[in-house]
Structures are given as structure tokens and as C-alpha cells.
Design a protein around this motif. Sequence first.
Motif, PDB file in Angstrom:
ATOM      1  N   HIS A  79       0.989  -1.025   0.293  1.00 13.39           N
ATOM      2  CA  HIS A  79       0.505   0.130   0.318  1.00 13.39           C
ATOM      3  C   HIS A  79       1.198   1.220   0.099  1.00 13.39           C
ATOM      4  O   HIS A  79       1.523   1.691   0.944  1.00 13.39           O
ATOM      5  N   PRO A  80       0.462   2.556  -0.592  1.00 12.56           N
ATOM      6  CA  PRO A  80       1.686   3.436  -0.743  1.00 12.56           C
ATOM      7  C   PRO A  80       1.485   4.514   0.944  1.00 12.56           C
ATOM      8  O   PRO A  80       2.730   4.687   0.641  1.00 12.56           O
ATOM      9  N   ASN A  81       0.778   3.485   1.274  1.00 16.27           N
ATOM     10  CA  ASN A  81       0.859   4.953   2.431  1.00 16.27           C
ATOM     11  C   ASN A  81       1.501   3.989   3.518  1.00 16.27           C
ATOM     12  O   ASN A  81       1.546   4.788   5.094  1.00 16.27           O
ATOM     13  N   PHE A  82       1.538   2.822   3.567  1.00 16.86           N
ATOM     14  CA  PHE A  82       2.367   1.909   3.915  1.00 16.86           C
ATOM     15  C   PHE A  82       3.806   2.347   4.457  1.00 16.86           C
ATOM     16  O   PHE A  82       4.554   3.007   3.816  1.00 16.86           O
ATOM     17  N   ILE A  83       4.449   2.180   5.664  1.00 14.21           N
ATOM     18  CA  ILE A  83       5.541   2.896   6.110  1.00 14.21           C
ATOM     19  C   ILE A  83       7.064   1.739   4.926  1.00 14.21           C
ATOM     20  O   ILE A  83       7.648   2.731   4.743  1.00 14.21           O
ATOM     21  N   GLY A  84       6.743   1.113   5.291  1.00 11.05           N
ATOM     22  CA  GLY A  84       7.540   0.277   4.518  1.00 11.05           C
ATOM     23  C   GLY A  84       8.358  -0.044   5.694  1.00 11.05           C
ATOM     24  O   GLY A  84       8.881   0.454   6.830  1.00 11.05           O
ATOM     25  N   GLY A  85       9.982  -1.084   5.135  1.00  5.32           N
ATOM     26  CA  GLY A  85      10.251  -1.825   6.277  1.00  5.32           C
ATOM     27  C   GLY A  85      12.029  -0.869   6.155  1.00  5.32           C
ATOM     28  O   GLY A  85      12.079  -0.729   7.328  1.00  5.32           O
ATOM     29  N   THR A  86      12.473  -0.617   5.161  1.00  5.40           N
ATOM     30  CA  THR A  86      13.449   0.165   5.233  1.00  5.40           C
ATOM     31  C   THR A  86      13.518   2.236   5.864  1.00  5.40           C
ATOM     32  O   THR A  86      14.132   1.672   6.666  1.00  5.40           O
ATOM     33  N   LYS A  87      12.129   2.324   5.554  1.00  5.65           N
ATOM     34  CA  LYS A  87      12.051   3.322   6.376  1.00  5.65           C
ATOM     35  C   LYS A  87      11.778   2.623   8.393  1.00  5.65           C
ATOM     36  O   LYS A  87      12.595   3.978   8.999  1.00  5.65           O
ATOM     37  N   ALA A  88      11.066   2.156   8.262  1.00  7.26           N
ATOM     38  CA  ALA A  88      10.332   1.624  10.012  1.00  7.26           C
ATOM     39  C   ALA A  88      12.083   1.226  10.307  1.00  7.26           C
ATOM     40  O   ALA A  88      12.117   1.302  12.088  1.00  7.26           O
ATOM     41  N   VAL A  89      12.782   0.665   9.715  1.00  3.70           N
ATOM     42  CA  VAL A  89      14.517   0.431  10.313  1.00  3.70           C
ATOM     43  C   VAL A  89      15.108   1.595  10.815  1.00  3.70           C
ATOM     44  O   VAL A  89      16.188   1.535  11.470  1.00  3.70           O
ATOM     45  N   GLU A  90      14.619   2.418   9.473  1.00  2.00           N
ATOM     46  CA  GLU A  90      15.386   3.858  10.360  1.00  2.00           C
ATOM     47  C   GLU A  90      15.075   4.291  11.284  1.00  2.00           C
ATOM     48  O   GLU A  90      15.752   4.897  12.249  1.00  2.00           O
ATOM     49  N   GLN A  91      13.654   4.470  11.094  1.00  4.40           N
ATOM     50  CA  GLN A  91      13.070   4.756  12.587  1.00  4.40           C
ATOM     51  C   GLN A  91      13.378   4.100  13.433  1.00  4.40           C
ATOM     52  O   GLN A  91      13.310   5.065  14.571  1.00  4.40           O
ATOM     53  N   ALA A  92      13.683   2.929  13.618  1.00  5.90           N
ATOM     54  CA  ALA A  92      13.583   2.404  14.900  1.00  5.90           C
ATOM     55  C   ALA A  92      14.534   2.661  15.041  1.00  5.90           C
ATOM     56  O   ALA A  92      15.277   2.685  16.609  1.00  5.90           O
ATOM     57  N   MET A  93      15.950   2.466  14.756  1.00  4.27           N
ATOM     58  CA  MET A  93      17.608   2.403  15.064  1.00  4.27           C
ATOM     59  C   MET A  93      17.405   3.787  15.154  1.00  4.27           C
ATOM     60  O   MET A  93      18.535   4.038  16.832  1.00  4.27           O
ATOM     61  N   GLN A  94      16.755   5.059  15.179  1.00  4.62           N
ATOM     62  CA  GLN A  94      17.203   6.599  15.830  1.00  4.62           C
ATOM     63  C   GLN A  94      16.458   6.594  17.088  1.00  4.62           C
ATOM     64  O   GLN A  94      16.822   6.343  17.847  1.00  4.62           O
ATOM     65  N   HIS A  95      14.873   5.827  16.915  1.00  5.36           N
ATOM     66  CA  HIS A  95      14.429   6.024  18.295  1.00  5.36           C
ATOM     67  C   HIS A  95      15.495   4.626  19.268  1.00  5.36           C
ATOM     68  O   HIS A  95      15.484   5.276  20.635  1.00  5.36           O
ATOM     69  N   VAL A  96      16.255   3.939  19.270  1.00  7.36           N
ATOM     70  CA  VAL A  96      16.594   2.922  20.205  1.00  7.36           C
ATOM     71  C   VAL A  96      18.006   4.277  20.484  1.00  7.36           C
ATOM     72  O   VAL A  96      17.976   4.005  21.593  1.00  7.36           O
ATOM     73  N   LYS A  97      19.073   4.656  19.319  1.00  3.88           N
ATOM     74  CA  LYS A  97      19.673   5.720  20.365  1.00  3.88           C
ATOM     75  C   LYS A  97      18.706   6.812  21.051  1.00  3.88           C
ATOM     76  O   LYS A  97      19.916   6.628  22.202  1.00  3.88           O
ATOM     77  N   SER A  98      18.155   7.003  20.330  1.00  6.68           N
ATOM     78  CA  SER A  98      17.948   8.285  21.488  1.00  6.68           C
ATOM     79  C   SER A  98      17.431   7.891  22.601  1.00  6.68           C
ATOM     80  O   SER A  98      17.655   8.447  23.963  1.00  6.68           O
ATOM     81  N   SER A  99      16.886   6.490  22.849  1.00  9.20           N
ATOM     82  CA  SER A  99      16.503   5.763  23.762  1.00  9.20           C
ATOM     83  C   SER A  99      17.244   6.106  25.276  1.00  9.20           C
ATOM     84  O   SER A  99      17.297   5.976  26.487  1.00  9.20           O
ATOM     85  N   ARG A 100      18.661   5.195  24.384  1.00  6.31           N
ATOM     86  CA  ARG A 100      19.930   4.809  25.165  1.00  6.31           C
ATOM     87  C   ARG A 100      20.772   5.696  25.682  1.00  6.31           C
ATOM     88  O   ARG A 100      21.572   5.503  26.436  1.00  6.31           O
ATOM     89  N   ILE A 101      20.804   7.041  25.080  1.00  2.00           N
ATOM     90  CA  ILE A 101      21.603   7.936  25.251  1.00  2.00           C
ATOM     91  C   ILE A 101      21.931   8.588  26.574  1.00  2.00           C
ATOM     92  O   ILE A 101      22.546   8.787  26.994  1.00  2.00           O
TER      93      ILE A 101
END
Length: 815
Positions: free
Chosen positions: A524-546
Motif C-alpha cells: 500500500h502506498p501509505n504503508f511505511i515499509g521495512g527500510t523506513k521502519a528500520v531507520e526510524q527504529a534505530m533512531q528511536h533506540v539510540k535516542s532512548s539509550r543516550i
Amino acid sequence: MSVEEVTADTPQPPPSSTAAGTASSNAAPLGSSVIPIVNKLQDIFAQLGSQSSIELPQVAVVGSQSSGKSSVLEALVGRDFLPRGNDICTRRPLVLQLLQTKSKSNGGSDDEWGEFLHLPNNHRIYDFSEIRREIEAETNRLAGDNKGVSAKQIRLKIYSPNVLDITLVDLPGITKVPVGDQPTDIEAQIRTMILSYIKQPSCLILAVTPANSDLANSDALQVARAADPDGHRTIGVITKLDIMDKGTDASNLLLGKIVPLRLGYVGVVNRCQEDIMLNRSVKEALSAEEKFFRSRPAYHGLADRLGIPRLAKKLNQILVQHIKVLLPDLKSRISNALVATAKEHQSYGEITESKGGQGAVLLNFLSKYCEAYSSLLEGKGEEMSTSELSGGARIHYIFQSIFVKSLEEVDPCEDLTDDDIRTAIQNATGPKSALFVPDVPFQVLVKRQISRLLDPSLQCARFIFDELVKISHKCMMNELQRFPVLRKRMDEVIGDFLRDGLEPSEAMIGDIIDMEMDYINTSHPNFIGGTKAVEQAMQHVKSSRIPHSVSRPKEIAEPDRTSSSSASQVKSRSFLGRQANGIVADQGVVSADSEKAAPAANGSDSRWGLPSIFRGSDSRAVTKENFSNKPFSEAVEDMSQNLSMIYLKEPPTVLRPSETHSEQQAVEIQITKLLLKSYYDIVRKNIEDSVPKAIMHFLVNHTKRELHNVFIRKLYRENLFEEMLQETDEIAVKRKRTQATLHVLQQAYRTLDELPLEAESVHNHGTDTTGVSKYLDLPTSSSKYTTSSSSYTASAGTGRRSRRAVDQHQNGYGF
């Protein structure tokens, strides 16, 4: 300027010996033109009794018991016709209409007669003694013969060439002490009855007070002041002037110096009881009254305030002017009442007994009902509420403000913890570790969240069903009250029909949810997709560990090197106790002597390496001894027998992930959450759009399109006509009542058009803006209607005068 002030400055003729002497005055023709019309209206509205809400101009006579009210009325008529006695005489309101006829000298007749409204065929009574007896009999019929009181009117017309056109209401006298069958609160009852008449702005008050009593404490003036505080409608009458104490007179009372009234006072002399016993006529009493005033110097300058003839003329003048003022509003009220009553009567419909007529009535009801139902749904109803949402607006509110808003407030991960997601991911990998985030956990979790949308969607359909039922109950409520059986059958049919429409709606909603669950469209064109999800997830995890990356004290950051080395050696050797696939086994390697194990001896080495793995404490001595004393083969056999057995604990029934998780697992959890939220939003928007469409198609619009056909198929049957069109007794009574009221109002409306005065003098005959003409078959422009009545023939001929004559009359009397 008041009437009293006007008449005081106007030259007055000398008092005549009879009331008829004023018949040729200017007031007579005017009175004969409007007062008979009002009298006719009173007769018309009398048919309704207490149900009439139209108040007509009239003069109510009030006073205390034995104040001389009856004598005043008889003097105005010129005949003795009222009940007499020492106790209460007037026990029912007597509506007395005085109607002037042509005298014999004017081509008429000198006959005088009375007519009671309750007697059939306008029965004329020429004997006034018989009129008195009829009043007594009619009073006793309702009020009993022991001084009881009733509020029901007796209506009497007196036709005579010796009277002026006046309408009077003789009310029971105010009494203090109950007698006979009178209740203990007789005074309160009589006062309430009097106030019910005189509180109306259309009623003039004739307050009768005897001259030998204190005017300031007059019961008549007190009750009149309660209804007319400003005194605009009150006329004072001072009776029994001839029995005042010698050396006193009533001049101050008549001039209004004691209790002022805007319409002033008139003083009269009554017949005494001796005159009545001696059968002295009213005409003789009037002559004696005139003689009395001429013989009293104190009254010589008050001729305009003295005598029965002057009272008759004053009443006629004031009543005519009062009627003229009230007529425009009177016609407006009659017109409004006529339109309202006609609409009410139309709502009750007509009775028909033929099958064809019944079928037409039923078909008309069904068609109108379906039209009203559709109008309410589409917001086109005639009675649109301005205080609350109704009809189709409520359905829109349920869709947008309840259903959609509730779904948007739901967090798809609110009931999923990180452990739930991690468990799902690990379960999806099976016995081996996954290199990438598995797809199965996302599929399972998103389907679980999609299934949660089914209940609110079905609940929305149920809400709409309930609203449609409410709308069906609001359609033609007043009209269908006429036929309770038809109303019940229609409710049953539409209830079943709506339930039939609810079933496919709910089935379609279930199919919509199933379709969303059966195919998870990750393209679906509005679905976030795996690549973008991985990028956002990595950023979220890094920001939560700082925030946790802070320096620790040295003694804590650098533990004992020996302990660390020992722990690392234990970790490397304990392969049975390592974390496998993220599952921590609570059962480690168990040895009988493991707790007593010691480090290996200097330079000791084992060919098999078993001591270094299992760390058995006693094995070293046994080995040395065996190897030194026995052959190699025997030594090995003995050693294997002496070694301790290794036991594993049973795995628990429920295995859960460890409480801590790695950074990789945190990223996997966050990726799954992002994918879940993204796809849930897509499905939610689809549901928000598809469910209302399904409900509208299968339930709302289907009902609107097919309701009429269902009614015809279920209800339009000839064998059901009579049963369904059965009316209640209440409706039949209401139809009869409104029909009678409508007939009366039509008569009254036409009667007002008989007024001979010009349009600007009485009321405006212009374009009909009230809509009343269609209920009378009247044209919208001015028109005169003639209703033949022998009772009013004489007055109608004398009443039609030019506008100039009317103006001259008004200027002459100051009105």
C-alpha cells in the motif's frame, strides 16, 4: 379625558321618567349597530359553554348581597322580572341582553318579551312573572333549592322598545355567612366566580354600593379594584340614596371625592320592599326617583350623574366605545382560533364506511407516512427543531462524532507490551535464530488489532438501527393517534423491515473486516515499509539509550580482575548454561561436588580434559592413584565409574523471554510497532469509510426506497381495512368537539362581517393574511355576509349610517 369629565361638560337633557326616553339619542343608533352583533356573538359562543376561549365585551354587575343590584337591573329593563327575597337571590350568573325594538309609533310594536337560550325554538315569554319563575326553576335545577350557588350561566334576552342595547351579567352577591346548603367557603367561591368575569380586559365592571354604607369599605369596589387596579373599566353605582340619614347627601360620593373612578359614578333610588309588596311598577318607581332628585337641592347640579335613565345612557355609550376598541383584536383572535381549529379538525379526518373509501384513506396514510419518513431522514421536515439534532442529522453525528472519533482514539499497541512483541518474534523464528525481523509476527499482531474493529462497527450499525426506529415513531404521530391498530401494525412492519436490513449490514461489516484480515497489503502506498521502519527504529533506540550513557565510579566500573577473569572462564566453559536463542535456561550443569571444586594443580593436565570441564574435586586423587597403581585400561574403567552423574532440570511449563533484551531485540520490537501502527491506520481509514457506506446502503437507503412497497404488501389488504381503521372513542369525541367549535367560529367570523360601520372604524377589511378565508369559503377581499335573523332585523335597519354621522356622534360625546 374620562367619560365622566366629558359628560360633565356637555349640556345634558333633563332626566326622563323612563329609560326609553333616551332611545332617540345619538347613542341609540350606534348601540343598535354594534351591541346586537356582540350579543349575537355571545349566543354563538354560548354553544361551546366553558370551552370557549374568546372573551367578548360585556358589563358585569357586582355588589354585596342586598346592595340593590336586582333593582338596578329591573329599572334598566323597566319591568319586574328578577327573583326577590331577604336572602341571596342571584345564585347563578344571569347574562341579560337588552335589545331595543321599534316602537309602535315607529312602525313596530310595543310588545315586550323575553327569550331563554336554554328553552327550545326561541320560545317567547310575554309574562314577566313567568320569566321570574323560569329563572328560579333553572337556578334550582343546578344549584338546588336551599341557597346553593352554581357558576353555570342562565342566558336571557329582553326585547323591548323601552330599553337601550346593553349586555349585562348579574353575578351572585358577595356574602359573608353561609346559609342553607352553602359551603363554609361560600364567600371565597363567589369572589372567585366574580373575578373569573371581571379580570378579562373585555369586561366592564358595574360596581353597586348602597349609599348608607362606607364607600371606602365597599365589597364591590374592593373586588373591582383587584381586577381593575387603574379603574379604567369600573363604573360606580350608588343605590338607596333616599334612605341616607337626614341632613346628609351623596354628592361627594358621586363627584368621586371619596373613591375616584375614571368612569365616574351614577346615583339611583331603588324600589323599597314596601313598593314591591304593594306591586308598585318600575315606571312609577322611576317617576318617584325623578321627583326625589328634584326635591333635593344638593343634587340639582348633578343631573348628569343621577337616575336610571342616565345610567342606561352612560352604560350604552361606554359599552359601544369599549366594543369599538376591542373589535379589531376580537376579529384577529377569532381568525386565529378558526385556523387552528380547522387544522385540528382536519387532522382527525372524516369517517368513511365503504371499502373503496377505506382503501383510499389507508393508502393515503401509508404514502404520507413514507414521505414523512424520507423527509426526516433527508432533513426536509416541516417541523425542523432548532434546539437539538434530529432525523438524518443524528445519523451523521453517530458516524462522524461517535464511530470515527472513537476509532481514531484507539492506539493499536495499547494492549501490546514489548515482551508480547518479543515473544511473538522469537516464536516465529522456531529453533534457530533469525537473521532478519520475521514477517509472521507482524501478520499475526496486525490481524489481531484489525479484529478489534469488528465490535465498534457492529455497534455503530445497531445505533443507526435504533435511530431509524425513533424516526419511524416520530412520523405522523398526531395523525396516527386516530387509528391505534394501524399504528401498531405499521410499527410491527417497519420494525421487522429494519431488522431485515440490519442483518445484511452486519454481514457486510463482517465481510469488510474479514477482507482486511485476509490480505495484508504491505504494498500500500501509505504503508511505511521495512527500510523506513528500520531507520526510524534505530533512531528511536539510540535516542532512548543516550540518557543512560553516564560514567560510573571506578570501583564499580573496574571490578576485580580476578573475578572478571574467573567469570569469563566460567562463561566460556559452561556451554550447557549459555543463552540459546534468547531463552535463559534456569537449569545449569549440576555436579554432586561442583560447589567444592578447586583450581587445577600445578602442571596437572588431563588427556581427556574432563576435569577442566566438569571441575570434579575428588577426581584428581583418584586419577593419580589409579594411574600409579593400575594398568591404563583398568584405570580408565575405574575412573568412569567414580565420576559424578550430570542431571538437567525439567523445563517449566511456561517459558518467557528474559527480562532484559539486547539492542538488536529493542530495534526489532520498535520496527514491529512502527509497521503495526502504519498498517492499522490504513485499515482504520478503510473501515471508517466502508462501514458507514455499508450501513447507508443496506439499512438506511434500502429502508427509504422499499418502505412503501413493504407497507403495500403487508398492510394494504381489503380484509384488514376495517380492523386497522378502527378509531378510538377519544378521537371520535375530539372530532365532534372540534367540528362544533369550527362551526361556531365560522358563524362568529361571518357575524363580524355584518358590522355596518366602515372598515377604518371597526377593523381593516383588506387582504386576508390569516389564511382564514379558505376555511370559510370566503374571498380574500372584503365581503359582506347576511345572516337572516328575526332577532336582529330591527337593529340592522337603524344601524347603517354614514361615516359622517358616526364621526358626529363621536365628537358629540368625546369618544
